[in-house]
Write a protein that holds these residues in place. Sequence first.
Motif, PDB file in Angstrom:
ATOM      1  N   LEU A 252      31.346 -31.568 -53.395  1.00 60.81           N
ATOM      2  CA  LEU A 252      33.324 -31.171 -53.680  1.00 60.81           C
ATOM      3  C   LEU A 252      34.205 -31.698 -52.687  1.00 60.81           C
ATOM      4  CD1 LEU A 252      35.063 -31.255 -56.304  1.00 60.81           C
ATOM      5  CD2 LEU A 252      35.406 -28.612 -56.016  1.00 60.81           C
ATOM      6  N   LEU A 253      33.982 -30.492 -51.927  1.00 59.40           N
ATOM      7  CA  LEU A 253      35.186 -30.758 -50.564  1.00 59.40           C
ATOM      8  C   LEU A 253      35.205 -31.739 -49.712  1.00 59.40           C
ATOM      9  CD1 LEU A 253      34.813 -26.894 -49.191  1.00 59.40           C
ATOM     10  CD2 LEU A 253      36.191 -27.544 -51.233  1.00 59.40           C
TER      11      LEU A 253
ATOM     12  N   GLY B 178      39.415 -38.613 -50.715  1.00 66.92           N
ATOM     13  CA  GLY B 178      40.302 -38.436 -51.134  1.00 66.92           C
ATOM     14  C   GLY B 178      42.020 -38.233 -50.364  1.00 66.92           C
ATOM     15  N   VAL B 179      41.809 -37.374 -49.790  1.00 64.70           N
ATOM     16  CA  VAL B 179      43.419 -36.976 -49.157  1.00 64.70           C
ATOM     17  C   VAL B 179      42.696 -37.997 -47.234  1.00 64.70           C
ATOM     18  CG1 VAL B 179      44.085 -35.545 -47.283  1.00 64.70           C
ATOM     19  CG2 VAL B 179      43.251 -34.838 -49.557  1.00 64.70           C
TER      20      VAL B 179
ATOM     21  N   TYR C  83      34.279 -34.842 -50.711  1.00 65.54           N
ATOM     22  CA  TYR C  83      34.907 -36.081 -51.830  1.00 65.54           C
ATOM     23  C   TYR C  83      36.305 -35.766 -51.352  1.00 65.54           C
ATOM     24  CZ  TYR C  83      29.900 -36.976 -53.056  1.00 65.54           C
ATOM     25  OH  TYR C  83      28.733 -37.663 -53.059  1.00 65.54           O
ATOM     26  N   LEU C  84      36.595 -34.656 -52.143  1.00 67.29           N
ATOM     27  CA  LEU C  84      37.884 -34.179 -51.675  1.00 67.29           C
ATOM     28  C   LEU C  84      38.821 -34.748 -50.804  1.00 67.29           C
ATOM     29  CD1 LEU C  84      38.291 -30.808 -53.963  1.00 67.29           C
ATOM     30  CD2 LEU C  84      38.964 -33.418 -54.848  1.00 67.29           C
ATOM     31  N   LEU C  85      37.875 -34.376 -49.500  1.00 64.35           N
ATOM     32  CA  LEU C  85      38.449 -34.718 -48.079  1.00 64.35           C
ATOM     33  C   LEU C  85      38.884 -36.465 -48.027  1.00 64.35           C
ATOM     34  CD1 LEU C  85      37.160 -32.410 -45.601  1.00 64.35           C
ATOM     35  CD2 LEU C  85      39.323 -32.284 -46.008  1.00 64.35           C
TER      36      LEU C  85
END
Length: 183
Positions: A156-157, A163-164, A159-161
């Motif tokens: 999760l994290l 995306g950011v 992939y969020l990074l």
Amino acid sequence: MPSFRKVAFVAVSLAYPLLMYAAMGRFEPRWLSLLLFALAVLRALGSREAVWMWAAAGTGLLAAVALLGNQALPLKLYPALVNAVLLAVFLASLRWPPSMAERFARMQEPQLPPFAIVYTRRVTQVWCGFFVINGGLALATALWASDATWALYNGLLAYLLMGVLHAVEWTVRRRVKAAHGHG
């Protein structure tokens, strides 16, 4: 339009850490290693690109160690391997241009102005830095964190990074284009 098989493969690949976490304790690592290797081989054969062949070879090594030792650690190292492969590809594109970001940019705009080539080279360097940090964190969570923390970060994290970073780059790109009268 992408085939169902490609979409399914991407979905399973992205969900790998969460699927592994759900399977740990239910299945022996040796059986999970066979699944991981099968996915890597299917990806390599489906693309026929050298980078995926090398990734499948590295995955095969991790799977063999997991198979022989029946340990989960080699399976948890897969996200670090993916980051290492991506780092190698992006670094190689800096050494032998065009840079990876330039290749992606030319898919949308085949005739890039000189400022864009310089910009895409810098973007490729930033992604290299990301792969170093993200790969380091993937490695650290595999070696020293709980299975739940490993799955949370890598499933999760991370992939969020990504995306950011992509969103920030998109914003900067629009400003760079506007500053050069290409908006």
